[in-house]
Scaffold this active site. Structure first.
Site, PDB file in Angstrom:
ATOM      1  N   LYS A 201       3.548  -5.538 -16.163  1.00 43.00           N
ATOM      2  CA  LYS A 201       3.359  -5.994 -14.779  1.00 43.00           C
ATOM      3  C   LYS A 201       1.892  -6.276 -14.503  1.00 43.00           C
ATOM      4  O   LYS A 201       1.564  -7.121 -13.661  1.00 43.00           O
ATOM      5  CB  LYS A 201       3.938  -4.974 -13.799  1.00 43.00           C
ATOM      6  CG  LYS A 201       3.301  -3.578 -13.836  1.00 43.00           C
ATOM      7  CD  LYS A 201       2.165  -3.423 -12.874  1.00 43.00           C
ATOM      8  CE  LYS A 201       1.529  -2.057 -12.973  1.00 43.00           C
ATOM      9  NZ  LYS A 201       0.391  -1.883 -12.043  1.00 43.00           N
ATOM     10  N   ASP A 254       7.319  -2.163  -9.246  1.00 49.26           N
ATOM     11  CA  ASP A 254       5.876  -2.182  -9.503  1.00 49.26           C
ATOM     12  C   ASP A 254       5.358  -3.607  -9.620  1.00 49.26           C
ATOM     13  O   ASP A 254       4.246  -3.920  -9.195  1.00 49.26           O
ATOM     14  CB  ASP A 254       5.576  -1.395 -10.785  1.00 49.26           C
ATOM     15  CG  ASP A 254       4.199  -0.750 -10.770  1.00 49.26           C
ATOM     16  OD1 ASP A 254       3.466  -0.926  -9.775  1.00 49.26           O
ATOM     17  OD2 ASP A 254       3.848  -0.069 -11.743  1.00 49.26           O
ATOM     18  N   THR A 258       2.296  -5.024  -7.297  1.00 44.93           N
ATOM     19  CA  THR A 258       1.051  -5.364  -7.972  1.00 44.93           C
ATOM     20  C   THR A 258       0.727  -6.848  -7.867  1.00 44.93           C
ATOM     21  O   THR A 258      -0.445  -7.227  -7.902  1.00 44.93           O
ATOM     22  CB  THR A 258       1.132  -4.952  -9.459  1.00 44.93           C
ATOM     23  OG1 THR A 258       1.598  -3.613  -9.542  1.00 44.93           O
ATOM     24  CG2 THR A 258      -0.222  -5.031 -10.125  1.00 44.93           C
ATOM     25  N   ARG A 265      -6.018  -3.863  -8.885  1.00 43.64           N
ATOM     26  CA  ARG A 265      -7.189  -4.318  -9.644  1.00 43.64           C
ATOM     27  C   ARG A 265      -6.862  -5.563 -10.461  1.00 43.64           C
ATOM     28  O   ARG A 265      -7.703  -6.444 -10.619  1.00 43.64           O
ATOM     29  CB  ARG A 265      -7.670  -3.198 -10.569  1.00 43.64           C
ATOM     30  CG  ARG A 265      -8.269  -2.012  -9.868  1.00 43.64           C
ATOM     31  CD  ARG A 265      -8.773  -0.993 -10.855  1.00 43.64           C
ATOM     32  NE  ARG A 265      -7.727  -0.578 -11.789  1.00 43.64           N
ATOM     33  CZ  ARG A 265      -7.341   0.673 -11.965  1.00 43.64           C
ATOM     34  NH1 ARG A 265      -7.882   1.629 -11.256  1.00 43.64           N
ATOM     35  NH2 ARG A 265      -6.412   0.988 -12.835  1.00 43.64           N
TER      36      ARG A 265
END
Length: 339
Positions: A201, A254, A258, A265
């Site tokens: 991911k 996730d 994300t 990040r």
């Protein structure tokens, strides 16, 4: 059940939990474990971080968030691991092997090692659980993953994650021990599936950020994330991951989180990439080293993964984002369900 888990502290009491990694995620998990009633030892290499945590803050990684009393921070591995009933490894994936090698003589025999970082080792193509099995064969391995930002967990906002281990009983016990108010932990015995979802991911988050940064539109981003999930399923199947795991918190959940926020990040890295901004000085993005090794694994196994391959090529400077989009949009047409 290991002797370490069965013995030691009496039933119903908190564990001594060692958290290896004093960054944002390590600090957030230390706070979560403290809320769950455990005795926390937080290891950080940076002595400034150790001193800051002792004063109730971690301004470098979690600015503006108060660190509750009760977390003992140290820059000494032996001290952090002394008497640990469980170890959370929150160090970056590419440095995990070195950290575990340094910790080998200090990790109590039989204490579960819970992987809380995500990635694939760049040099070997090994999943992180394989590194633990090689480095600490006397310690059962588990993984904690799912849609969760460090700042949310640190603040105690409602979050759901999954704890996976090959032994279902171990996963269930860890999930029960880690759960607390506003942190719900599900359990799974599909360790490989949870690891694959968490690692890949990050690569798609870089792609999503790059699409957004390049101004290609929400439609393009939605298509990229959806087709990225197809690639995740393909590679997961090749590793033996179960489809239902990849559809769950550690896979699709996730991925959606994300790929949709600059709090990630990896998304932020892709965003800067798409905007043509300097990448030096950005926080570590685990998807960067993972992209190259994931592309290599896909090629070696004959797995069709054009988005992963494109991200790896962009990061290597072999193609531009525009060239990657053109290549993806001109691929041979096929039925959507042909995965």
């Amino acid at each position: 059940m290991s002797a370490k888990m069965a013995g030691g502290r009496k039933s119903g009491s908190g564990w001594r939990v060692a958290v290896l990694g004093g960054g944002a995620w390590g600090t957030a998990l230390a706070l979560a474990m403290l809320r769950a009633g455990h005795d926390i030892r937080l290891y950080a290499r940076d002595t400034e971080t150790v001193a800051a945590v002792a004063h109730g803050e971690n301004p470098r990684y979690l600015p503006g968030i108060r660190i509750a009393p009760g977390i003992a921070a140290t820059s000494d591995l032996a001290t952090a691991l002394d008497g640990a009933d469980c170890v959370l490894a929150v160090t970056p994936a590419q440095s995990l092997r070195a950290v575990l090698a340094a910790a080998r003589n200090h990790v109590p025999q039989g204490a579960p090692l819970v992987l809380c970082a995500k990635g694939i080792e760049r040099d070997t193509g090994a999943l992180l659980s394989a590194i633990v099995a090689e480095t600490l064969p006397g310690n059962p391995v588990a993984a904690l993953s799912g849609p969760s930002f460090a700042s949310d967990v640190a603040r105690g906002l409602p979050t759901a994650v999954v704890v996976a281990a090959r032994e279902g009983d171990l996963a269930a016990k860890l999930a029960a021990r880690f759960s607390a108010e506003n942190l719900r932990c599900y359990s799974s015995d599909d360790l490989i599936g949870v690891e694959i979802g968490g690692a890949l991911k990050n690569v798609f988050a870089i792609a999503a950020g790059a699409v957004t940064g390049a101004g290609l539109g929400a439609s393009a981003q939605a298509a990229m994330v959806t087709r990225g999930f197809v690639e995740l399923r393909r590679i997961g199947a090749a590793f033996g991951a179960r489809p239902e795991t990849l559809m769950g918190l550690s896979g699709l959940g996730d991925l959606l989180l994300t790929c949709s926020s600059s709090q990630s990040r990896n998304f932020a890295y892709g965003l800067a990439l798409g905007q043509g901004k300097p990448l030096a000085g950005l926080p570590l993005a685990e998807g960067v080293p993972t992209a190259g090794i994931a592309a290599r694994i896909a090629a070696e196994r004959g797995i069709e993964a054009p988005i992963i391959s494109a991200v790896a090529a962009i990061l290597d400077g072999k193609i531009t984002i525009g060239q990657a989009v053109t290549a993806l949009m001109t691929r041979p047409l096929k039925t959507e369900t042909d995965i």
